[in-house]
Scaffold this motif. Structure first.
Motif, mmCIF file in Angstrom:
data_model
loop_
_atom_site.group_PDB
_atom_site.id
_atom_site.type_symbol
_atom_site.label_atom_id
_atom_site.label_comp_id
_atom_site.label_asym_id
_atom_site.label_seq_id
_atom_site.Cartn_x
_atom_site.Cartn_y
_atom_site.Cartn_z
ATOM 1 N N LEU A 1 22.122 -47.752 -49.319
ATOM 2 C CA LEU A 1 21.814 -48.953 -50.085
ATOM 3 C C LEU A 1 21.698 -48.371 -51.472
ATOM 4 C CD1 LEU A 1 21.771 -52.153 -49.901
ATOM 5 C CD2 LEU A 1 19.265 -51.804 -50.360
ATOM 6 N N ILE A 2 20.788 -47.400 -51.523
ATOM 7 C CA ILE A 2 20.624 -46.647 -52.860
ATOM 8 C C ILE A 2 21.797 -46.223 -53.458
ATOM 9 C CG2 ILE A 2 19.443 -44.688 -53.788
ATOM 10 C CD1 ILE A 2 17.178 -45.310 -51.904
ATOM 11 N N ASP A 3 22.729 -45.501 -52.339
ATOM 12 C CA ASP A 3 23.915 -44.860 -52.999
ATOM 13 C C ASP A 3 24.867 -46.096 -53.581
ATOM 14 O OD1 ASP A 3 23.550 -42.622 -52.522
ATOM 15 O OD2 ASP A 3 25.192 -42.183 -51.043
ATOM 16 N N LYS A 4 24.889 -47.309 -52.705
ATOM 17 C CA LYS A 4 25.982 -48.263 -53.213
ATOM 18 C C LYS A 4 25.395 -48.916 -54.676
ATOM 19 C CE LYS A 4 28.008 -50.037 -49.223
ATOM 20 N NZ LYS A 4 27.528 -50.630 -47.980
ATOM 21 N N THR A 5 24.102 -49.115 -54.708
ATOM 22 C CA THR A 5 23.680 -49.872 -55.860
ATOM 23 C C THR A 5 23.681 -48.888 -57.004
ATOM 24 O OG1 THR A 5 21.547 -49.033 -55.072
ATOM 25 C CG2 THR A 5 21.878 -51.315 -55.407
ATOM 26 N N ARG A 6 23.665 -47.307 -56.703
ATOM 27 C CA ARG A 6 23.973 -46.572 -57.958
ATOM 28 C C ARG A 6 25.467 -46.586 -58.316
ATOM 29 N NH1 ARG A 6 23.322 -40.801 -56.305
ATOM 30 N NH2 ARG A 6 21.051 -41.050 -55.928
ATOM 31 N N THR A 7 26.316 -46.785 -57.445
ATOM 32 C CA THR A 7 27.712 -47.045 -57.796
ATOM 33 C C THR A 7 27.971 -48.211 -58.551
ATOM 34 O OG1 THR A 7 28.126 -46.379 -55.564
ATOM 35 C CG2 THR A 7 30.051 -46.632 -56.900
ATOM 36 N N ILE A 8 27.209 -49.144 -58.285
ATOM 37 C CA ILE A 8 27.466 -50.799 -58.644
ATOM 38 C C ILE A 8 26.851 -50.489 -60.097
ATOM 39 C CG2 ILE A 8 26.613 -53.010 -58.928
ATOM 40 C CD1 ILE A 8 26.725 -52.797 -55.763
ATOM 41 N N ILE A 9 25.734 -49.906 -60.388
ATOM 42 C CA ILE A 9 25.232 -50.036 -61.735
ATOM 43 C C ILE A 9 25.645 -48.854 -62.707
ATOM 44 C CG2 ILE A 9 23.061 -51.467 -60.997
ATOM 45 C CD1 ILE A 9 21.709 -48.702 -61.146
ATOM 46 N N SER A 10 26.484 -48.025 -62.259
ATOM 47 C CA SER A 10 26.863 -47.034 -62.856
ATOM 48 C C SER A 10 27.689 -47.540 -64.011
ATOM 49 C CB SER A 10 27.736 -45.692 -62.220
ATOM 50 O OG SER A 10 28.712 -46.438 -61.832
ATOM 51 N N SER A 11 27.817 -47.111 -65.443
ATOM 52 C CA SER A 11 28.427 -47.644 -66.435
ATOM 53 C C SER A 11 30.013 -47.527 -66.233
ATOM 54 C CB SER A 11 27.859 -47.206 -67.762
ATOM 55 O OG SER A 11 28.433 -45.933 -67.919
ATOM 56 N N HIS A 12 30.864 -48.401 -67.182
ATOM 57 C CA HIS A 12 32.020 -48.420 -67.025
ATOM 58 C C HIS A 12 32.404 -46.991 -67.672
ATOM 59 C CE1 HIS A 12 36.159 -50.009 -67.555
ATOM 60 N NE2 HIS A 12 36.061 -49.687 -68.749
ATOM 61 N N ASP A 13 31.864 -46.477 -68.723
ATOM 62 C CA ASP A 13 32.197 -45.202 -69.281
ATOM 63 C C ASP A 13 32.292 -44.172 -68.448
ATOM 64 O OD1 ASP A 13 32.719 -46.197 -71.833
ATOM 65 O OD2 ASP A 13 30.993 -45.391 -72.887
ATOM 66 N N ALA A 14 31.092 -43.951 -67.577
ATOM 67 C CA ALA A 14 30.975 -43.037 -66.724
ATOM 68 C C ALA A 14 32.060 -43.249 -65.481
ATOM 69 C CB ALA A 14 29.584 -43.015 -65.769
ATOM 70 N N LEU A 15 32.351 -44.466 -65.003
ATOM 71 C CA LEU A 15 33.437 -44.503 -64.185
ATOM 72 C C LEU A 15 34.770 -43.761 -64.620
ATOM 73 C CD1 LEU A 15 32.665 -47.705 -62.389
ATOM 74 C CD2 LEU A 15 32.432 -45.615 -61.473
ATOM 75 N N VAL A 16 35.085 -44.302 -66.061
ATOM 76 C CA VAL A 16 36.309 -43.896 -66.718
ATOM 77 C C VAL A 16 36.447 -42.455 -66.743
ATOM 78 C CG1 VAL A 16 37.299 -43.794 -68.666
ATOM 79 C CG2 VAL A 16 36.578 -45.991 -67.965
ATOM 80 N N ARG A 17 35.389 -41.944 -67.021
ATOM 81 C CA ARG A 17 35.082 -40.339 -67.094
ATOM 82 C C ARG A 17 35.508 -39.474 -65.831
ATOM 83 N NH1 ARG A 17 29.973 -39.055 -68.592
ATOM 84 N NH2 ARG A 17 30.296 -40.919 -70.082
ATOM 85 N N GLU A 18 34.882 -40.242 -64.955
ATOM 86 C CA GLU A 18 34.707 -39.730 -63.597
ATOM 87 C C GLU A 18 36.343 -40.018 -62.970
ATOM 88 O OE1 GLU A 18 32.214 -41.476 -60.479
ATOM 89 O OE2 GLU A 18 33.021 -40.304 -58.972
#
Lengths: 163, 276
Positions: free
Chosen positions: B56-73
């Motif tokens: 659950l912690i892993d999932k929430t971390r993915t959900i709340i990670s920012s758009h920028d971070a996702l684009v970078r990743e």
């Protein structure tokens, strides 16, 4: 005699919590510090309710521990049964002890428990080479007053709920 | 009074004998493994309960990670994928060439099997038992002895299979042995686990052997359990004590045994040794 109005559901609940604490992933450096949760709960119940929880339960709980931990089937069962036997024999005395002295007895009991496991591990050829192995008895002793009070409070609340 | 006292003593004796009997059965009788798997079944929910909050912690971390971070990743991953693809192209050419050469020698052990991704259940065990629990079981066709890999190397093999989960013995458990060879010069050895240092040791290697610190070890494929050519670890120390019969060689496993969350299960389909 006091009439038993207690809700005995609390016993499996406490064991369940102990199992979860045993399995809960922790940071690597705490690996040796994990207290013997299940044994502590078992000591509590054999001490305060020796007619409900005794050798048979200890054996079954031990087999469950072996299944969950992936250890040799029966090794925790053996250790828990022997320690529980001692607690059953001394339960009247243990109950009278102040918490500090109880903690000290728990320390010795956990040490015995670990010693039995140590011997079995030696037989099957994977002896813990680190002295840190014995640290768990220390943490169990330190946490004993807290565990004792937690279960007692939980018990009271359960009894109130069932009335 | 006396009879009442004698009762727990007898029960203790009975239960102790029962426990010892169980231990002997578990250690000596190999088919007892199935009994074990069946007994573990009712305890399955417990393992899921423990592992659930972590996921659950892993999932929430993915959900709340920012758009920028996702684009970078995403960009990073694309770059990495490009790099890996380029490498795979080269690798494919080499593999086909290798297979041709092996076919010429008529002693091929080709590994081109089915692969399945499984997740670890986040469950701790005793510090002296190096095992993990996977969320796939016999319903997905997992079998005992199946090799388990992660992105960096060999993790271990399956030792117990239930319908929904399976238990993996990691290569650094003291019960595990894995046949390896040095990638540099092909010297063969057996790497056994060392539960306490979380490393591997090479068994019965003579003092004169040419193994240096920094050498890469790969599976030799001789056991029929592990497919050939997967990285096992890197030699970190070689101690040649003249007083001892064998050299003491420590190996750091290359798989991230304590960090990997996703593992690969391999079906070595065509591992038939053809010999003249």
């Amino acid at each position: 005699m006091i009439v038993q109005t207690e809700n005995w559901l609390i016993i499996p609940v406490t064991f369940l919590i102990a199992f979860i604490l045993m399995l809960l992933p922790m940071p690597d450096w705490t690996a040796w510090l994990r207290p013997a949760w299940v044994l502590m709960v078992l000591i509590y119940w054999t001490m305060t309710a020796p007619h409900q929880v005794n050798l048979g339960i200890a054996w079954i709980v031990g087999v469950m521990m072996d299944l969950l931990n992936g250890t040799l089937l029966g090794e925790h069962a053996l250790a828990l049964t022997i320690v529980t036997y001692l607690v059953v024999r001394m339960h009247a005395r243990l109950r009278m002890f102040p918490l500090l002295q109880q903690g000290l007895s728990v320390f010795l009991l956990v040490l015995l428990y670990q010693f039995i496991l140590f011997c079995i591990q030696g037989f099957i050829g994977e002896l813990p080479s680190s002295w840190l192995y014995w640290l768990s008895a220390m943490t169990s002793m330190v946490l004993w007053p807290w565990v004792f009070n937690m279960i007692r409070d939980g018990r009271r609340r359960f009894r109130a709920a069932s009335l | 009074m006396f009879a009442k006292e004698a009762q727990p003593g007898f029960r203790l004796f009975f239960l102790v004998v029962l426990a010892i009997l169980l231990m002997i059965l578990d250690k000596q009788v190999s088919t007892f493994n199935q009994v074990r798997a069946a007994l573990s079944m009712p305890l399955l929910p417990l393992q899921y309960i423990v592992s659930w909050p972590i996921q659950l912690i892993d999932k929430t971390r993915t959900i709340i990670s920012s758009h920028d971070a996702l684009v970078r990743e995403n960009l990073d991953l694309k770059a990495e994928q490009l790099l890996l693809r380029a490498q795979v192209q080269r690798f494919l050419a080499i593999e086909s060439e290798n297979n041709q050469l092996k076919a010429l020698m008529r002693s091929s052990t080709q590994v081109q099997g089915k692969v399945l991704v499984a997740q670890l259940l986040a469950v701790d065990t005793d510090p002296y038992v190096n095992q993990v629990v996977l969320d796939k079981g016999s319903r997905q066709g997992i079998f005992i002895g199946q090799p388990v890999l992660d992105a960096n190397g060999v993790m271990g093999q399956v030792i117990q299979v239930g319908p929904l989960t399976s238990r993996v013995l990691l290569v650094n458990d003291s019960h595990s042995g894995i046949p390896v060879q040095v990638a540099r010069n092909g010297i063969r050895a057996i790497a056994i686990g060392d539960s306490y240092s979380k490393k591997l040791r090479l068994m019965s290697v003579p003092q004169t052997v040419d193994i240096k610190s920094g050498d890469m070890l790969v599976t030799s494929g001789l056991s029929q359990h592990y497919p050939e050519g997967y990285p096992v670890g890197q030699v970190i120390s070689v101690v040649k004590d003249p007083g001892l019969q064998f050299a003491t060689i420590l190996v750091e496993p290359s798989a991230h045994l304590d960090r990997s969350r996703e593992v690969l299960l391999v079906w070595p389909s065509k591992t038939v040794l053809k010999s003249n």
